[in-house]
Design a protein around this motif. Structure first.
Motif, PDB file in Angstrom:
ATOM      1  N   LEU A   1       0.842  -1.210   0.000  1.00 32.39           N
ATOM      2  CA  LEU A   1       0.000   0.000   0.000  1.00 32.39           C
ATOM      3  C   LEU A   1       0.875   1.257   0.000  1.00 32.39           C
ATOM      4  CD1 LEU A   1      -2.874  -1.143   2.404  1.00 32.39           C
ATOM      5  CD2 LEU A   1      -2.914  -0.967  -0.098  1.00 32.39           C
ATOM      6  N   ALA A   2       2.023   1.191   0.687  1.00 35.63           N
ATOM      7  CA  ALA A   2       2.918   2.352   0.719  1.00 35.63           C
ATOM      8  C   ALA A   2       3.522   2.602  -0.671  1.00 35.63           C
ATOM      9  CB  ALA A   2       4.029   2.130   1.751  1.00 35.63           C
ATOM     10  N   ALA A   3       3.927   1.526  -1.331  1.00 32.47           N
ATOM     11  CA  ALA A   3       4.478   1.681  -2.684  1.00 32.47           C
ATOM     12  C   ALA A   3       3.416   2.243  -3.617  1.00 32.47           C
ATOM     13  CB  ALA A   3       4.982   0.329  -3.200  1.00 32.47           C
ATOM     14  N   ASN A   4       2.200   1.715  -3.480  1.00 32.40           N
ATOM     15  CA  ASN A   4       1.101   2.186  -4.313  1.00 32.40           C
ATOM     16  C   ASN A   4       0.792   3.663  -4.041  1.00 32.40           C
ATOM     17  OD1 ASN A   4      -2.320   2.047  -4.634  1.00 32.40           O
ATOM     18  ND2 ASN A   4      -1.029   1.364  -6.328  1.00 32.40           N
ATOM     19  N   ALA A   5       0.876   4.054  -2.766  1.00 30.82           N
ATOM     20  CA  ALA A   5       0.616   5.464  -2.421  1.00 30.82           C
ATOM     21  C   ALA A   5       1.625   6.372  -3.128  1.00 30.82           C
ATOM     22  CB  ALA A   5       0.679   5.649  -0.904  1.00 30.82           C
ATOM     23  N   ARG A   6       2.872   5.911  -3.229  1.00 27.28           N
ATOM     24  CA  ARG A   6       3.887   6.730  -3.921  1.00 27.28           C
ATOM     25  C   ARG A   6       3.555   6.852  -5.417  1.00 27.28           C
ATOM     26  NH1 ARG A   6       7.164   3.688  -0.430  1.00 27.28           N
ATOM     27  NH2 ARG A   6       7.921   2.324  -2.084  1.00 27.28           N
ATOM     28  N   ASP A   7       3.104   5.717  -6.014  1.00 27.93           N
ATOM     29  CA  ASP A   7       2.684   5.789  -7.424  1.00 27.93           C
ATOM     30  C   ASP A   7       1.515   6.762  -7.596  1.00 27.93           C
ATOM     31  OD1 ASP A   7       4.484   4.041  -8.668  1.00 27.93           O
ATOM     32  OD2 ASP A   7       3.270   2.268  -8.226  1.00 27.93           O
ATOM     33  N   LEU A   8       0.533   6.665  -6.690  1.00 27.84           N
ATOM     34  CA  LEU A   8      -0.655   7.511  -6.804  1.00 27.84           C
ATOM     35  C   LEU A   8      -0.283   8.986  -6.674  1.00 27.84           C
ATOM     36  CD1 LEU A   8      -3.212   5.405  -4.716  1.00 27.84           C
ATOM     37  CD2 LEU A   8      -3.373   5.949  -7.161  1.00 27.84           C
ATOM     38  N   GLU A   9       0.608   9.260  -5.736  1.00 30.20           N
ATOM     39  CA  GLU A   9       1.018  10.648  -5.516  1.00 30.20           C
ATOM     40  C   GLU A   9       1.698  11.204  -6.777  1.00 30.20           C
ATOM     41  OE1 GLU A   9       3.825  12.957  -2.227  1.00 30.20           O
ATOM     42  OE2 GLU A   9       3.112  10.895  -1.880  1.00 30.20           O
ATOM     43  N   ARG A  10       2.624  10.394  -7.311  1.00 28.65           N
ATOM     44  CA  ARG A  10       3.305  10.795  -8.534  1.00 28.65           C
ATOM     45  C   ARG A  10       2.300  10.981  -9.673  1.00 28.65           C
ATOM     46  NH1 ARG A  10       5.948   7.163 -11.792  1.00 28.65           N
ATOM     47  NH2 ARG A  10       5.635   5.673 -10.107  1.00 28.65           N
ATOM     48  N   GLY A  11       1.327  10.063  -9.741  1.00 27.15           N
ATOM     49  CA  GLY A  11       0.310  10.139 -10.783  1.00 27.15           C
ATOM     50  C   GLY A  11      -0.523  11.411 -10.664  1.00 27.15           C
ATOM     51  N   ARG A  12      -0.943  11.734  -9.423  1.00 26.96           N
ATOM     52  CA  ARG A  12      -1.735  12.956  -9.211  1.00 26.96           C
ATOM     53  C   ARG A  12      -0.916  14.167  -9.605  1.00 26.96           C
ATOM     54  NH1 ARG A  12      -2.679  10.872  -4.199  1.00 26.96           N
ATOM     55  NH2 ARG A  12      -4.423   9.394  -4.297  1.00 26.96           N
ATOM     56  N   ALA A  13       0.336  14.188  -9.156  1.00 23.49           N
ATOM     57  CA  ALA A  13       1.223  15.317  -9.489  1.00 23.49           C
ATOM     58  C   ALA A  13       1.403  15.425 -11.002  1.00 23.49           C
ATOM     59  CB  ALA A  13       2.571  15.150  -8.798  1.00 23.49           C
ATOM     60  N   GLY A  14       1.441  14.277 -11.669  1.00 27.35           N
ATOM     61  CA  GLY A  14       1.645  14.275 -13.121  1.00 27.35           C
ATOM     62  C   GLY A  14       0.363  14.499 -13.897  1.00 27.35           C
ATOM     63  N   GLY A  15      -0.764  14.641 -13.184  1.00 27.77           N
ATOM     64  CA  GLY A  15      -2.018  14.982 -13.852  1.00 27.77           C
ATOM     65  C   GLY A  15      -2.761  13.800 -14.458  1.00 27.77           C
ATOM     66  N   LEU A  16      -2.556  12.589 -13.948  1.00 23.76           N
ATOM     67  CA  LEU A  16      -3.336  11.434 -14.431  1.00 23.76           C
ATOM     68  C   LEU A  16      -4.809  11.674 -14.145  1.00 23.76           C
ATOM     69  CD1 LEU A  16      -1.392   8.159 -13.447  1.00 23.76           C
ATOM     70  CD2 LEU A  16      -1.333   9.456 -15.587  1.00 23.76           C
ATOM     71  N   ASP A  17      -5.667  11.211 -15.072  1.00 25.95           N
ATOM     72  CA  ASP A  17      -7.091  11.452 -14.841  1.00 25.95           C
ATOM     73  C   ASP A  17      -7.664  10.473 -13.807  1.00 25.95           C
ATOM     74  OD1 ASP A  17      -7.901   9.050 -16.059  1.00 25.95           O
ATOM     75  OD2 ASP A  17      -7.996   9.988 -18.032  1.00 25.95           O
ATOM     76  N   ALA A  18      -8.888  10.743 -13.370  1.00 22.95           N
ATOM     77  CA  ALA A  18      -9.490   9.994 -12.264  1.00 22.95           C
ATOM     78  C   ALA A  18      -9.631   8.508 -12.588  1.00 22.95           C
ATOM     79  CB  ALA A  18     -10.848  10.595 -11.914  1.00 22.95           C
TER      80      ALA A  18
ATOM     81  N   CYS B   1       7.572 -16.189 -17.526  1.00 22.00           N
ATOM     82  CA  CYS B   1       7.021 -14.952 -18.089  1.00 22.00           C
ATOM     83  C   CYS B   1       7.891 -13.756 -17.774  1.00 22.00           C
ATOM     84  CB  CYS B   1       5.582 -14.720 -17.630  1.00 22.00           C
ATOM     85  SG  CYS B   1       5.371 -14.533 -15.863  1.00 22.00           S
ATOM     86  N   ILE B   2       7.797 -12.779 -18.683  1.00 22.58           N
ATOM     87  CA  ILE B   2       8.456 -11.485 -18.507  1.00 22.58           C
ATOM     88  C   ILE B   2       7.341 -10.452 -18.536  1.00 22.58           C
ATOM     89  CG2 ILE B   2      10.131  -9.852 -19.437  1.00 22.58           C
ATOM     90  CD1 ILE B   2      11.557 -12.209 -20.781  1.00 22.58           C
ATOM     91  N   LEU B   3       7.187  -9.722 -17.442  1.00 15.39           N
ATOM     92  CA  LEU B   3       6.054  -8.820 -17.306  1.00 15.39           C
ATOM     93  C   LEU B   3       6.529  -7.381 -17.394  1.00 15.39           C
ATOM     94  CD1 LEU B   3       4.412 -10.605 -14.233  1.00 15.39           C
ATOM     95  CD2 LEU B   3       4.016 -11.032 -16.663  1.00 15.39           C
ATOM     96  N   ARG B   4       5.866  -6.609 -18.228  1.00 18.26           N
ATOM     97  CA  ARG B   4       6.231  -5.216 -18.380  1.00 18.26           C
ATOM     98  C   ARG B   4       4.968  -4.391 -18.124  1.00 18.26           C
ATOM     99  NH1 ARG B   4       9.594  -0.663 -19.902  1.00 18.26           N
ATOM    100  NH2 ARG B   4       7.986   0.811 -20.513  1.00 18.26           N
ATOM    101  N   GLY B   5       4.903  -3.785 -16.933  1.00 19.49           N
ATOM    102  CA  GLY B   5       3.734  -2.987 -16.564  1.00 19.49           C
ATOM    103  C   GLY B   5       3.906  -1.533 -16.955  1.00 19.49           C
ATOM    104  N   GLY B   6       2.888  -0.738 -16.659  1.00 24.81           N
ATOM    105  CA  GLY B   6       2.936   0.691 -16.975  1.00 24.81           C
ATOM    106  C   GLY B   6       3.883   1.426 -16.042  1.00 24.81           C
ATOM    107  N   SER B   7       4.524   2.481 -16.574  1.00 23.39           N
ATOM    108  CA  SER B   7       5.491   3.214 -15.759  1.00 23.39           C
ATOM    109  C   SER B   7       4.803   3.887 -14.587  1.00 23.39           C
ATOM    110  CB  SER B   7       6.222   4.248 -16.621  1.00 23.39           C
ATOM    111  OG  SER B   7       5.275   5.111 -17.212  1.00 23.39           O
ATOM    112  N   GLU B   8       3.504   4.228 -14.733  1.00 22.89           N
ATOM    113  CA  GLU B   8       2.808   4.907 -13.636  1.00 22.89           C
ATOM    114  C   GLU B   8       2.632   3.980 -12.424  1.00 22.89           C
ATOM    115  OE1 GLU B   8       1.775   4.229 -16.571  1.00 22.89           O
ATOM    116  OE2 GLU B   8      -0.071   3.050 -16.452  1.00 22.89           O
ATOM    117  N   ALA B   9       2.784   2.648 -12.632  1.00 19.69           N
ATOM    118  CA  ALA B   9       2.611   1.699 -11.523  1.00 19.69           C
ATOM    119  C   ALA B   9       3.947   1.094 -11.098  1.00 19.69           C
ATOM    120  CB  ALA B   9       1.646   0.592 -11.951  1.00 19.69           C
ATOM    121  N   SER B  10       5.041   1.749 -11.442  1.00 17.44           N
ATOM    122  CA  SER B  10       6.345   1.084 -11.283  1.00 17.44           C
ATOM    123  C   SER B  10       6.667   0.714  -9.834  1.00 17.44           C
ATOM    124  CB  SER B  10       7.454   1.943 -11.891  1.00 17.44           C
ATOM    125  OG  SER B  10       7.453   3.216 -11.286  1.00 17.44           O
TER     126      SER B  10
END
Lengths: 425, 425
Positions: free
Chosen positions: A55-72, A152-161
């Motif tokens: 949850l802490a890692a996800n919170a950092r992604d969300l914060e970065r996303g909000r700062a970067g203007g990701l939509d809702a 498998c080799i998984l490549r996710g979105g940079s916003e969820a890194s």
């Protein structure tokens, strides 16, 4: 210069991932079901034990996303909470509980020469999965690939890194606990876009690519890939109400297929109505859709009954609205309905509502879509509803896997021949 | 300028073929088995009635080929005679006699929601086939595509253009006699190489490409295709003789797998022998191979027993000789044998000769090849020997179709859902 050197590094890095995955795939191919299940359950325990970290890692992604203007909508897909973690843990347990398709032998038959020939289900090898914001895909994809014996080799979105890196730690710990090779599941650790370009162009290391995400991602991957791609493009789904239909069933199916969820690929986008029942059915439909706030766009004959409906244009018949909008066309019988679906449909999912045995049989045989239905809502086109237990996606390809893809779609079949010293004469 | 205008014409021409094939495929999809069989038998009668025309056209191709300096092997593949025409006619009759895979529904199961879900086998749609000199492929490919309900576009080698045009006339006459659309089978009438480039890049009209021919053709098509390709690359096949083997069976299989035919993809190219039986088996093998004039190339341990054998180099383990040459390696047990096959093999066909239940089971599970055999000659890897009735080729791909490809490999499966008014909750 620094740009060039970065690309060189990504190339080397991706090659290393590829080579390690190929090696791991040899070990995975031989792995008994129990060992694979043990790893899945160990991963589930790791996620449970790592809730705060995740949850802490996800919170950092969300914060970065909000700062970067990701939509809702994107932020919502990106977000993890305790309920979503519960679902991820349950998902791992469910995949562990599914039957293992690997090793199943079909149709072992004796031939005149004395050999017996059958087909054994085996893993594909190495699967590359490219996806966007939702971090839970990391765990879902890993579990399905592992259970089906694939590396498998998984490549996710940079916003969820950050979220993906934390999930990758849980996966790695689970693999280690069960004594499986760490390269069984590898999460690409760079957000450099060149990594995708490399991943889809290493046929020596990667057997198939599954892109999950928006149309532009999938089109780019399909265009540039040097390995086979299992892909999912549009869902322009139809319901055709034939004149013999039970109109109560037709109403229920038409409403469910459009309104149960708007943003899914198996949602109906165009409703076709046989002329003899249009006058009776359309007003009932209009009332039901009005309650759900669905905007209707109709052909001339639809507008002759429902005068206030917006005229449908050519583009409406092609549209995948993914929204509370529905195109309606009145047709003259099943031939016109099938011709419309052939012309405008995307070969995803199409249904007929009919009490006619002969017309139902024709619709099933003649409509060339990954799912064809009689008297059921298009919303059923789904791996869970079909009983696959899990789904890595829905394929709109014709080859290999068509429609919902579960564990079986991540395997292939090789011929096995059992002899007693036979030679060919 | 004229070059440019020729390319423009080929482009338009290929688009026309593509559009017509797509339309024909809709009609073929619906066609009952009897109508398809009637067309196949009508084609057979046309070939019978056109023997003189076919042989005359073929004679013109041969003459042009001789004048152009084609080698003897190519001229042989190009040549038709009455016996080859007999085989072509029999082939059509055999395909007509095969069961029709289209429409078969597998695994129709009830789901908790009340729907029944199964998978129906359906044609792929439009198949493009690109091949070289042998004109009989024109008829073979046409018959398999037609029987499986697919339209096809056939592009043969320019050296066989007159023969192919004459065969195309027989096909067209057979289709017309049975009342099938003429675009069900189309033979590309231009020898312009740009036609191939177009054929493999029209995903809107062509669902899959099957290249049949030399490695350079297949590699070019795979590299440039914009549609899926079912392909056949190398056959570097192995026989591993384990220490528990019945050595009489081992000898018979090793000789048959190498010598029954040299130029086929399922011919053994490397023989692996478990160390404990090398001293006993190698002299017997050497004697048998000497009788067939097979040149042996061996590892150090092989040469310790057979001192006159040429040393094998690294390139020998990779070689698909397609000739009376065999590489032999002595290995320490099944792990080394499987590792050798994994490293040097082409995943085509590999066999173990063994009386050990456990080792046979391991070999079957762990060797990742399109055909894996126990105590049988690799030469059995063939659609006819496997009971497919006919074969369009052997796939070395992992996805969709692996190993010999018959009618089933030219179809796909769509989901069918039978409901009674069910909606999704």
């Amino acid at each position: 210069m620094s740009r060039h050197s970065a690309i060189t590094d990504v190339e080397t890095y991706m090659q290393q991932l590829g080579r390690a995955a190929r090696q791991a795939s040899v070990a995975l191919r031989r792995l008994p079901t129990g060992r694979k299940n043990a790893a899945l359950l160990a991963m589930a325990r790791q996620v449970e034990a790592s809730r705060q970290t995740l949850l802490a890692a996800n919170a950092r992604d969300l914060e970065r996303g909000r700062a970067g203007g990701l939509d809702a909508a994107l932020l919502d897909r990106l977000a993890l909470d305790d309920r979503r973690l519960d679902t991820m843990i349950e998902g791992l347990e469910q995949v562990a509980a599914l039957p293992d398709p690997v090793g199943e032998i079909d149709g072992l038959r004796a031939r005149p020469s004395g050999i017996q020939v059958g087909q054994m289900r085996v893993p594909l090898g190495v699967i590359g999965i490219i996806y966007e914001s939702r971090p839970n895909v990391t765990l879902e994809a890993a579990s399905l690939c592992l259970k089906s014996g694939n590396a498998c080799i998984l490549r996710g979105g940079s916003e969820a890194s950050e979220s993906n890196a934390a999930i990758a730690d849980c996966i790695a710990a689970g693999l280690a606990e069960a004594g499986l090779p760490e390269a069984a599941v590898q999460v690409v650790a760079t957000t450099d876009r060149a990594a995708v370009g490399r991943l889809i162009a290493m046929p020596e290391f990667v057997d198939v690519i599954i892109p999950r995400g928006g149309k532009s991602l999938i089109e780019r991957v399909s265009r540039e890939a040097r390995v086979p791609v299992i892909k999912h493009l549009d869902g322009v789904c139809h319901v055709y109400v034939d004149a013999t239909a039970d109109l109560d069933k037709a109403l229920a199916i038409a409403v469910n297929a459009k309104t149960q969820r708007y943003g899914t690929c198996n949602t109906m986008e165009t409703l076709l109505i046989d002329a003899p029942v249009a006058a009776e059915l359309l007003p009932r439909l209009a009332e039901a859709y009005a309650e759900h706030g669905v905007e209707l766009r109709g052909c001339e004959r639809t507008r002759a009954v429902l005068t206030e409906v917006t005229p449908a244009e050519e583009a409406d018949w092609h549209a995948e609205y993914l929204a509370p909008v529905l195109a309606i066309r009145v047709v003259e019988g099943i031939d016109e309905a099938i011709a419309h679906i052939e012309t405008y449909g995307s070969h995803h999912t199409d249904a007929i509502v009919s009490e006619s045995y002969s017309l139902a049989r024709r619709f099933l045989a003649e409509v060339d879509s990954s799912s064809v239905m009689v008297n059921a809502s298009t919303r059923f086109a789904d791996g869970f509803e079909y009983g696959l237990g899990a789904e890595i996606g829905i394929s709109t390809d014709k080859l290999h896997a068509r429609g919902p893809v579960g564990l079986e779609g991540l395997t292939t079949r090789k011929y096995v021949v059992l002899g007693d010293g036979q030679i060919r004469g």
